[in-house]
Design an enzyme around this catalytic site. Structure first.
Site, PDB file in Angstrom:
ATOM      1  N   GLY A 104       0.797  -1.209   0.000  1.00 45.42           N
ATOM      2  CA  GLY A 104       0.000   0.000   0.000  1.00 45.42           C
ATOM      3  C   GLY A 104       0.831   1.260   0.000  1.00 45.42           C
ATOM      4  CD  GLU A 125       1.244 -10.293   0.108  1.00 47.46           C
ATOM      5  OE1 GLU A 125       0.240  -9.653  -0.271  1.00 47.46           O
ATOM      6  OE2 GLU A 125       1.164 -11.394   0.663  1.00 47.46           O
ATOM      7  N   PRO A 126       4.766  -5.664  -2.124  1.00 47.59           N
ATOM      8  CG  PRO A 126       6.936  -4.850  -2.420  1.00 47.59           C
ATOM      9  CD  PRO A 126       6.137  -5.867  -1.645  1.00 47.59           C
ATOM     10  N   GLY A 127       3.604  -4.189  -5.139  1.00 44.78           N
ATOM     11  CA  GLY A 127       3.462  -4.362  -6.582  1.00 44.78           C
ATOM     12  C   GLY A 127       3.724  -3.050  -7.261  1.00 44.78           C
ATOM     13  NE  ARG A 132      -3.248   2.703 -11.661  1.00 49.91           N
ATOM     14  CZ  ARG A 132      -2.965   3.877 -11.135  1.00 49.91           C
ATOM     15  NH1 ARG A 132      -2.449   4.848 -11.887  1.00 49.91           N
ATOM     16  NH2 ARG A 132      -3.193   4.122  -9.859  1.00 49.91           N
ATOM     17  CB  CYS A 177     -15.729   3.790 -30.304  1.00 51.26           C
ATOM     18  SG  CYS A 177     -17.292   4.537 -30.779  1.00 51.26           S
ATOM     19  CE1 TYR A 196      -2.436  -4.144 -10.340  1.00 48.60           C
ATOM     20  CE2 TYR A 196      -1.427  -2.183  -9.421  1.00 48.60           C
ATOM     21  CZ  TYR A 196      -1.817  -3.492  -9.296  1.00 48.60           C
ATOM     22  OH  TYR A 196      -1.580  -4.157  -8.121  1.00 48.60           O
TER      23      TYR A 196
END
Length: 417
Positions: free
Chosen positions: A227, A268-270, A307, A337, A365
């Protein structure tokens, strides 16, 4: 990415040269930035046995996973296919955490057969694990602590109404099932969301887990999820990882002393590891001046970077082919579109048709949430490693869009006369 001598570079590699070599649009990742973030985490948590588990859902390219493994990082997965990619990258199954959310029992069985570390996030799954494996499979338990902090509600996962984890209010039920089947509990896990600016959320979660740990005498790790907030624009408030590390490490050391032995501390960093490494390079198709706005339309859209549309996320935009142009105001939009607006009324150096723009913070992401909407191709991916760009995923072709389809041959339509 740095502006040097009126050109943008990654590890001294000209970004426009990458665009010319590999075509547009293209994702470009800076390996040095990923390695820098890993080093920052390690240096911030001193005096504890830290394990970094990369949340692969942020960016699953196998070459990125191999880079993580090379740097001594382990892996967190949310599907067995992510885990398979990790194993292809060389990860041992036992070093891959599997944290499903509402998946089928068949997938759970497959994960256990693969040898993954299973993280249980519902009472029904815990009961099934007990009935199926008894005391043969050690698990960890994901707790929902009823903590609501962080950024967009769509990425907040620890509040009372979240689908994730087992409510802390069900603590007696968890313990009853564990005792009933003698399930070995190796770890306790919490992940309350994303974009935390300080240590408060982690310390609140720590209080919950440290208290819960008294129910389980044979733990080997405590997992705080992730986070960490990253910067999306100049002056953005970010997580002070060094201060976070100091406070959490101190609390964890005190806990271990009370628990009676040292445990492993997992994160658990992403997004934290890969977001800033990524740049989505696109070409400006047209500049459209309307009475109320000037649009810069590019050869990308929500099919490549969703995002901004899904989370109202801010992504800095750089005009890398005209960085010293006179500043003007643009609304940057895509070619899909739908309403796929990347930025509204954004000041940019003059944007001309053909100019190359870079969407920053596109490592997390971006490709992993990309799609073929409007029958568009997904871009190629390039990793700059030790001063050289490597193609790590080819651009899709029309054959990729057709792969797997079975085309029915119909009789020719009868034309009514």
């Amino acid at each position: 990415m740095q502006l040097s001598n009126q050109r943008y570079t990654i590890q001294d590699v000209d970004v426009l040269a990458i665009a010319d070599e590999f075509g547009l649009p293209v994702y470009v990742y800076d390996a040095d930035k990923i390695i820098e973030k890993i080093g920052l985490l390690r240096s911030s948590f001193s005096g504890v046995n830290l394990k970094i588990k990369y949340a692969a859902k942020a960016l699953t390219n196998v070459s990125i996973l191999k880079l993580m493994r090379q740097q001594g990082v382990e892996m967190d997965s949310v599907s067995v296919n992510e885990a398979r990619m990790g194993m292809l990258a060389g990860f041992e199954p036992g070093r891959i955490m599997f944290t499903p959310s509402g998946v089928s029992f068949e997938e759970i069985r497959e994960a256990v057969d693969m040898g993954l570390q299973l993280n249980v996030d519902s009472l029904s799954l815990l009961e099934w694990v007990g009935q199926t494996y008894g005391s043969r499979v050690a698990i960890s338990i994901r707790i929902n602590p009823h903590i609501s902090e962080g950024g967009n509600i769509k990425i907040s996962t620890g509040h009372a109404d979240s689908k994730f984890g087992i409510s802390i209010l069900q603590r007696p039920d968890i313990l009853a099932i564990v005792k009933k089947y003698q399930i070995p509990v190796a770890g306790l896990h919490i992940h309350t969301g994303s974009d935390f600016k300080n240590a408060n959320a982690f310390l609140k979660g720590a209080d919950v887990l440290f208290d819960l740990a008294t129910d389980y005498p044979d733990l080997t790790f405590i997992d705080f999820g992730s986070g960490f907030k990253v910067a999306y624009k100049e002056g953005d408030h970010i997580t002070d990882v060094a201060e976070l590390g100091r406070q959490v490490s101190e609390a964890f050391q005190n806990f271990c002393q009370q628990y009676g032995r040292d445990l492993e501390l997992w994160f658990e960093p992403g997004k934290f590891l890969v977001s800033e490494s990524g740049h989505l390079l696109v070409k400006t198709n047209i500049v459209k001046e309307n009475p109320t706005r000037t649009f810069a339309a590019v050869d990308s859209g929500l099919n490549h970077l969703i995002r901004p549309m899904m989370y109202d996320a801010y992504h800095d935009i750089k005009n890398i082919s005209n960085p010293l142009g006179a500043e003007k105001i643009y609304t940057v939009v895509g070619y899909i579109c739908e309403t796929d607006t990347f930025a509204t009324d954004r000041p940019l150096p003059e944007v001309r048709p053909g100019d190359v723009l870079s969407f920053e913070n596109a490592g997390a992401y971006g490709f992993s949430m990309a799609s073929n909407y409007n029958a568009r191709f997904r871009p190629s991916e390039v990793l700059v490693y030790e001063g050289k760009p490597y193609l790590i995923r080819q651009r899709e072709t029309f054959d990729d869009l057709l792969r797997g389809q079975e085309i029915i041959e119909f009789e020719e339509e009868l034309v009514k006369k």
